[in-house]
Design an enzyme around this catalytic site. Sequence first.
Site, short mmCIF file in Angstrom:
data_model
loop_
_atom_site.label_atom_id
_atom_site.label_comp_id
_atom_site.label_asym_id
_atom_site.label_seq_id
_atom_site.Cartn_x
_atom_site.Cartn_y
_atom_site.Cartn_z
N ASP B 294 3.84 -0.05 -11.49
CA ASP B 294 3.28 0.46 -10.25
C ASP B 294 4.21 1.55 -9.74
OD1 ASP B 294 0.96 -0.97 -9.91
OD2 ASP B 294 2.06 -2.74 -9.24
N ASP B 505 1.26 -8.36 -7.57
CA ASP B 505 1.47 -9.37 -6.55
C ASP B 505 0.18 -9.79 -5.86
OD1 ASP B 505 1.05 -7.00 -5.29
OD2 ASP B 505 2.93 -6.97 -4.18
N ASP B 509 -4.71 -8.46 -8.59
CA ASP B 509 -3.94 -8.21 -9.80
C ASP B 509 -4.05 -9.36 -10.79
OD1 ASP B 509 -2.90 -5.74 -9.17
OD2 ASP B 509 -1.19 -6.58 -8.09
#
Lengths: 552, 670
Positions: B294, B505, B509
């Site tokens: 990310d 998180d 996801d």
Amino acid sequence: MSDTTAGLLTIAALVILLASVYVPFGDYMARVFTNPKHWGVEKRVYRLLGVNPDAEQTARSYTYSVLGFSLVSVVALFAILIGQQALPFDRDLPGMPWDMGLNTAISFVTNTNWQSYGGESTLGFSAQMGGLAVQNFLSAAVGIAVAVALIRGFVRSRSGELGNFWVDLVRGTLRILLPVAFIGAILLISQGVIQNFADHTVQTINGGSQVIPGGPVASQESIKELGTNGGGFFNANSAHPFENPSPFSNLLEMFLILLIPISLTRMLGTMVGSRKQGLSILGAMTFLIAASVTITTWAEASARSQAGKLAGAAMEGKETQFGEWASALWAVLTTGTSTGAVNSMHDSFTPTGGGTVLVNMMLGEVSPGGVGAGIYGILIMAILTVFIAGLMVGRTPEILGKKIGTKEMTYVALYVLSVPALILIGVGTAIALNSTPDAMANPGGHGFSEVVYAFTSAANNNGSAFAGITVTSTFFQIALALAMLLGRFIPIVLVLTLAGSLAKQGKVPATAGTLPTHTPLFAGLLVGVILLITGLTFFPALALGPLAEALS
Amino acid sequence: MKDTAMTLSTLLSQLPSALRKLDPRHLWRSPVMFIVWIGSMMTTVIAITDPSVFAWVVAMWLWLTVIFGNLAEAVAEGRGKAQAASLRAARTDVTARRINAAGVEESVAGTQLRKGDRVVVEAGETIPGDGDVVEGVASVDESAITGESAPVIREAGGDRSAVTGGTKVLSDRIVVQITSAPGETFIDRMIALIEGATRRKTPNEIALSILLVSLTIVFLLAVVTLRPMADYAGAPQSTLVLVALLVCLIPTTIGALLSAIGIAGMDRLVRVNVLAMSGRAVEAAGDVSTLLLDKTGTITYGNRRASEFVPAEGVTADQLRDAARLSSLADQTPEGRSIVELALAEGADDSDLPVGAESVEFTAQTRMSGVDFADGRTVRKGAGSSVAAWVGREMDPGVRMSIDAIAGNGGTPLVVAESDANGSKVLGVVHLKDVVKEGMVERFAELRRMGIRTVMITGDNPLTAASIAKEAGVDDFLAEATPEDKMRLIHKEQEGGRLVAMTGDGTNDAPALAAADVGVAMNSGTSAAKEAGNMVDLDSDPTKLIDIVEIGKQLLITRGALTTFSIANDVAKYFAIIPAMFLVAYPSLDSLNIMQLATPKSAIVSAVIFNALIIVALIPLALRGVKFRAASAESVLRRNILVYGLGGVIAPFVGIKLIDLVVSTIPGIG
């Protein structure tokens, strides 16, 4: 020309010949096994066999075909051998006793060609041509087929199918072995190798008469070398002038021995799409051959003092026309390729020379090994190398895009275990028997070497003999037959199962983090692993045989 | 949890548990060591029935070989036990305030909670079990599991709803819905993982074990068949000597250290505060060839650095600058500090807050921070919507445009407003920009050398994404990424045979975390994410993915290096023992005795002792792991082959010779 010059020239000629055919012949073989088109004659054979040549086989089905075909071959050959008096051209010879027949049938079907008999005094021409020579072709084709199946295992992705055994068998025979063997036979005849169907009786100088055995020798000699079979028409094998009459025929026969095993590495490289992969495998094989040639030649050629030279010291058991260099070179090639044809008697080699040819076989016939068997043998060792070395680069091991997981490792471990187990159990049992010392021609370490050699040769499907030892007792006939049978088919079953499991996997793309398997470093590592595994397995046996003898 | 140097005392402290592991039912798990155990039994029986110094010395050292192997495992496990003990302390029995069906609170023991129960936790209380916050916001002290003392915010809804049993609520009141049964909570699993109670052999360990077993069988055959061969040679060998030879030849070094290496690998992860749910995941980490990272928080600091003040219409640049600075003086977040720095750089006074001014901290409710001056003037900064609500009216079109422009470039607009007697107004916008973290460029280059592709995942538009991707030096990027895009990317990579690692998180996801070969869930994330991943990062630091990959690689390298070392050792052992065995029958074999060992007996004893001591000597390496350097596979291999392959051949020659010098002084052997 001195012996040394002649020897070096022979080696140079051999290397040049092989180098010039390596690429075209290797690529030709790759095309043979990847081309979808069938020949007309092949289609007829498939119809006769009742197989659909376009159907793919799974690993299991491929394995059953190999085993079924080989079983039928053993039975047929056994029948021919024990019932040969019913066939034409039987030279009035009786059938073989059952144990010798079984031993010989297994021997030729397993591409071992161990001979517990003398060809000219035991077999008629029909049994030689229609029985043994046929198996010379077919057993070689089976070996190539298994190698091709393993290579397809690497090439294919998420399939589990390995091609069609019958197609591979027929194509290997018709498109590779037959044409080359034919040319080889013609060339051998030009050198004086005989090809007839009669024995000749001649008058000797002192007025007696002698029968000179004849026969269709050239046709059998050619495939004997090309298929790395090694079973001689005559007892003296390629030391016999009718089998190997001239330095050129000697060179040609060595060329035929190496042609397919060497070129298969090119076929591998072409089929997997990495020519360098083929070269690195070839590099490892070449190193092993070169080291072995160097040691053996040095041992044989230096084993004589000036006085000894005059008396012909190290020439005992060797053909005078070939000398020590050509004898040593041949010995290395024949043991390194699982051919087992001899142009000198290995029993008469110096302990170091004899020990080296013994080690050649103990390596598992990978330098460069028999047709097909050599390449699949060294690929197994490559997987083992990748497994150990691959971990050291921090990834779970992979080779040619295939992961070496639990299943794959099981087959590889069993493969690596099987042949040494057969040898050690065989030698251990034989040496524990009270009758064995009587079968040996020599006492002490040398006699021990003879027994070790016999089982090593049988289990590795080499077929050369250390001579000296008498192996006609039922124990040796059966024990060696078992060693040949299991030493051939346990590895084949494992290789095919492994191939199936590899073919089922997807392909992992190579990255900078992947252990490269096409580099000189890997080739060196492969050599190291082969030597280490062999050394660790056989050191005690070698210490008690050739080593003890060589050091004294 | 400091990396303690291996001392004699740590070894000694684990001796009792090493002795307990002599139980054959335990040793059976490691076939190589089981063979040594059988050998020890046999030699002991021989030493009793036919006593001699030689027999007793051999028997004793064979037992020591087994014990040393057990010791390695015990020490590896012991390191985890200390941490497990501190976790257990956090699990002490708590009383839960359960809300029953009638909506009434009742006190029950924490162990009686079931999935779906709702409990109330207030400041100062310990959360009785894992769950999701369904009501309220609270700051929670999670130091019991993370070791990090700064409290974290947990709130209902969103991606910060998960709480862990055993952690402590510091402020406010929350209602938690329990998501795990007692005994299966996160802490329980952590304890089990750390102690190695649920440890199973990983696929690669099994494959390696198969290799070791087959080598053992080969050596067993070589030694068993040596007996008739020796008899024939006229040099019959005693069972004692044959057993000693066998133990020296079978790969005892790696056999003894294999499980310790695996435990230590997990332990190294625990030390960087990552919990792997299985050893398999650690192995997969070494194989990863694509990293999905990310952008925010991993590659960049997030929108954290002030780069520009954009004043609103009718406000001077200085006004905005000074207001922003004053409102940030007490703000110790990176954003706050960067605003102060920028203001000073643009010429603001470096003065303290005026007397009587009070700074207002950021709270989860207001989502703004600022300062209240003594004269009643107040300044606030925060997200556009919060500030607009505070000001009490719509944003001016000019400010609106600035906000959109900043957001459109991938930056974060921070709106500054003030309120005094004349009313409230927006002063302008602070442009917070993404900055690539220090050292990331080098790490990506390292990863590339290791053959790992990095893909940056971001919600930014492709233009912004491309510029940051270029700055950071990642190989590829996925812009405007939705969870579905992520899944597609993972599947695409996996179809090409690549192993994918990612962090995540949020609940959205979870599918991607489950699909990835290595899915690292942030501890701050939802329980769905934690459930889906196969690792949890207690520090919630996505950068750690890179460490995880290195630890995975290190584990495999250590295994390979010690296997190579172990097998290479055999060469010297043969040279020690074989001449010793057959010296009488074939005196010529003495030339193989290149170490010039004193007597046949001392040669055999020296080899056996070396074989045992090398295990102890390698325990620290097995626990620490072979040093990992980011480099191409070829150069890593070259180095390790040299050290562990060649070193493995040479080391025992030296070692056995040295031991022989000592052993040969013992009467009855020398």
